[in-house]
Scaffold this motif. Sequence first.
Motif, PDB file in Angstrom:
ATOM      1  N   ALA A  93      -7.951 -20.613 -11.780  1.00 30.61           N
ATOM      2  CA  ALA A  93      -7.539 -21.149 -13.084  1.00 30.61           C
ATOM      3  C   ALA A  93      -8.338 -22.375 -13.491  1.00 30.61           C
ATOM      4  N   ILE A  94      -8.681 -23.219 -12.570  1.00 28.56           N
ATOM      5  CA  ILE A  94      -9.412 -24.459 -12.869  1.00 28.56           C
ATOM      6  C   ILE A  94     -10.757 -24.187 -13.540  1.00 28.56           C
ATOM      7  N   HIS A  95     -11.359 -23.029 -13.248  1.00 32.74           N
ATOM      8  CA  HIS A  95     -12.671 -22.700 -13.801  1.00 32.74           C
ATOM      9  C   HIS A  95     -12.628 -22.456 -15.319  1.00 32.74           C
ATOM     10  N   GLY A  96     -11.458 -22.145 -15.845  1.00 35.99           N
ATOM     11  CA  GLY A  96     -11.326 -21.907 -17.272  1.00 35.99           C
ATOM     12  C   GLY A  96     -11.642 -23.117 -18.127  1.00 35.99           C
ATOM     13  N   TYR A  97     -11.459 -24.299 -17.578  1.00 40.19           N
ATOM     14  CA  TYR A  97     -11.729 -25.525 -18.338  1.00 40.19           C
ATOM     15  C   TYR A  97     -13.202 -25.655 -18.706  1.00 40.19           C
ATOM     16  N   SER A  98     -14.087 -25.158 -17.862  1.00 39.88           N
ATOM     17  CA  SER A  98     -15.530 -25.316 -18.122  1.00 39.88           C
ATOM     18  C   SER A  98     -15.994 -24.539 -19.344  1.00 39.88           C
ATOM     19  N   VAL A  99     -15.226 -23.544 -19.779  1.00 37.49           N
ATOM     20  CA  VAL A  99     -15.604 -22.756 -20.955  1.00 37.49           C
ATOM     21  C   VAL A  99     -14.517 -22.811 -22.036  1.00 37.49           C
ATOM     22  N   GLN A 100     -13.638 -23.787 -21.957  1.00 37.45           N
ATOM     23  CA  GLN A 100     -12.565 -23.992 -22.919  1.00 37.45           C
ATOM     24  C   GLN A 100     -11.725 -22.730 -23.125  1.00 37.45           C
ATOM     25  N   ALA A 101     -11.322 -22.099 -22.033  1.00 32.59           N
ATOM     26  CA  ALA A 101     -10.470 -20.909 -22.109  1.00 32.59           C
ATOM     27  C   ALA A 101      -9.089 -21.292 -22.643  1.00 32.59           C
ATOM     28  N   LEU A 102      -8.506 -20.395 -23.425  1.00 38.22           N
ATOM     29  CA  LEU A 102      -7.170 -20.633 -23.966  1.00 38.22           C
ATOM     30  C   LEU A 102      -6.098 -20.565 -22.894  1.00 38.22           C
ATOM     31  N   ASN A 103      -6.285 -19.652 -21.930  1.00 35.85           N
ATOM     32  CA  ASN A 103      -5.225 -19.436 -20.971  1.00 35.85           C
ATOM     33  C   ASN A 103      -5.767 -18.732 -19.735  1.00 35.85           C
ATOM     34  N   PHE A 104      -4.961 -18.723 -18.696  1.00 39.18           N
ATOM     35  CA  PHE A 104      -5.274 -18.021 -17.453  1.00 39.18           C
ATOM     36  C   PHE A 104      -4.052 -17.185 -17.096  1.00 39.18           C
ATOM     37  N   LEU A 105      -4.234 -15.889 -16.966  1.00 41.12           N
ATOM     38  CA  LEU A 105      -3.139 -14.978 -16.660  1.00 41.12           C
ATOM     39  C   LEU A 105      -3.256 -14.507 -15.214  1.00 41.12           C
ATOM     40  N   VAL A 106      -2.133 -14.405 -14.549  1.00 36.72           N
ATOM     41  CA  VAL A 106      -2.105 -13.937 -13.163  1.00 36.72           C
ATOM     42  C   VAL A 106      -1.608 -12.489 -13.149  1.00 36.72           C
ATOM     43  N   LYS A 107      -2.329 -11.640 -12.392  1.00 35.86           N
ATOM     44  CA  LYS A 107      -1.946 -10.236 -12.250  1.00 35.86           C
ATOM     45  C   LYS A 107      -0.756 -10.111 -11.307  1.00 35.86           C
ATOM     46  N   PRO A 108       0.141  -9.208 -11.561  1.00 36.11           N
ATOM     47  CA  PRO A 108       0.236  -8.381 -12.756  1.00 36.11           C
ATOM     48  C   PRO A 108       0.717  -9.226 -13.939  1.00 36.11           C
ATOM     49  N   VAL A 109       0.119  -8.997 -15.089  1.00 35.89           N
ATOM     50  CA  VAL A 109       0.416  -9.816 -16.273  1.00 35.89           C
ATOM     51  C   VAL A 109       1.811  -9.480 -16.797  1.00 35.89           C
ATOM     52  N   LYS A 110       2.606 -10.521 -16.989  1.00 35.63           N
ATOM     53  CA  LYS A 110       3.960 -10.371 -17.532  1.00 35.63           C
ATOM     54  C   LYS A 110       3.892 -10.333 -19.053  1.00 35.63           C
ATOM     55  N   VAL A 111       4.829  -9.616 -19.652  1.00 34.46           N
ATOM     56  CA  VAL A 111       4.885  -9.510 -21.112  1.00 34.46           C
ATOM     57  C   VAL A 111       5.035 -10.901 -21.732  1.00 34.46           C
ATOM     58  N   ALA A 112       5.828 -11.761 -21.132  1.00 30.29           N
ATOM     59  CA  ALA A 112       6.025 -13.116 -21.667  1.00 30.29           C
ATOM     60  C   ALA A 112       4.717 -13.899 -21.689  1.00 30.29           C
ATOM     61  N   ASP A 113       3.886 -13.740 -20.658  1.00 23.34           N
ATOM     62  CA  ASP A 113       2.594 -14.432 -20.617  1.00 23.34           C
ATOM     63  C   ASP A 113       1.639 -13.867 -21.670  1.00 23.34           C
ATOM     64  N   ALA A 114       1.666 -12.549 -21.833  1.00 27.21           N
ATOM     65  CA  ALA A 114       0.835 -11.914 -22.866  1.00 27.21           C
ATOM     66  C   ALA A 114       1.285 -12.371 -24.255  1.00 27.21           C
ATOM     67  N   ALA A 115       2.598 -12.477 -24.453  1.00 31.25           N
ATOM     68  CA  ALA A 115       3.142 -12.925 -25.745  1.00 31.25           C
ATOM     69  C   ALA A 115       2.719 -14.358 -26.052  1.00 31.25           C
ATOM     70  N   GLN A 116       2.717 -15.205 -25.034  1.00 34.42           N
ATOM     71  CA  GLN A 116       2.300 -16.597 -25.234  1.00 34.42           C
ATOM     72  C   GLN A 116       0.837 -16.659 -25.677  1.00 34.42           C
ATOM     73  N   LEU A 117      -0.044 -15.906 -25.001  1.00 35.09           N
ATOM     74  CA  LEU A 117      -1.458 -15.899 -25.367  1.00 35.09           C
ATOM     75  C   LEU A 117      -1.669 -15.283 -26.741  1.00 35.09           C
ATOM     76  N   LEU A 118      -0.975 -14.207 -27.028  1.00 36.27           N
ATOM     77  CA  LEU A 118      -1.067 -13.567 -28.336  1.00 36.27           C
ATOM     78  C   LEU A 118      -0.662 -14.549 -29.432  1.00 36.27           C
ATOM     79  N   GLY A 119       0.410 -15.286 -29.201  1.00 39.99           N
ATOM     80  CA  GLY A 119       0.853 -16.298 -30.164  1.00 39.99           C
ATOM     81  C   GLY A 119      -0.177 -17.387 -30.381  1.00 39.99           C
TER      82      GLY A 119
END
Length: 195
Positions: A96-122
């Motif tokens: 997850a820490i690597h996402g900061y270097s490219v300004q990623a919006l979010n980091f999802l952990v597999k298996p992806v939960k619907v709530a996490d997908a909803a947060q990113l979609l929002g």
Amino acid sequence: MNVLRIDVYEEDRTDAGHLADAFRHAALGRSVTLSITVHTRAGELMESIEEHGSDLVILSIRKNSKQLDGLTVAQQLRRWDVKLPLAFVSDCSDYAIHGYSVQALNFLVKPVKVADAAQLLGMVLDSGRHHSAAITVVSERVTLRVPVASILYAESKRNRIVIHTSNQDIPTYMPLSRLEASGGGIASMSSELLG
């Protein structure tokens, strides 16, 4: 109804299917239709984004990947478009820490939960970034994706065009007709400058 284009870079088709299902469930009840395309190779992902654009790119980070790592692909995408929404997915939260270097919006952990997908979609829908037309230009041997909305005007001097955006000037040797064909009022702006 809005159509949100999501590109997924994932070499495991089963994992990609689970991710797509989570996002489809997350979109239920929202006024959005998802168009999800799964890419197993970096080259096909880059070609697709260059040709069709993307509203969100989700990149898999795998420990023992046979393909190009998602973080490396994200760095290439950032050279094209600094505002393209990126997110990572992995079975290991240590990445997850690597996402900061490219300004990623979010980091999802597999298996992806619907709530996490909803947060990113929002996050993507709230950003207003989706559906931005862009052109791809080569400037100083680097391929860049330039959002049409950011182009203020263009000027032509002999075979060279300089595209002026809100935050940079981009010299290129593309035909003016290609710039004009990209739409968004560029034709009238460039014609006024050149006329």
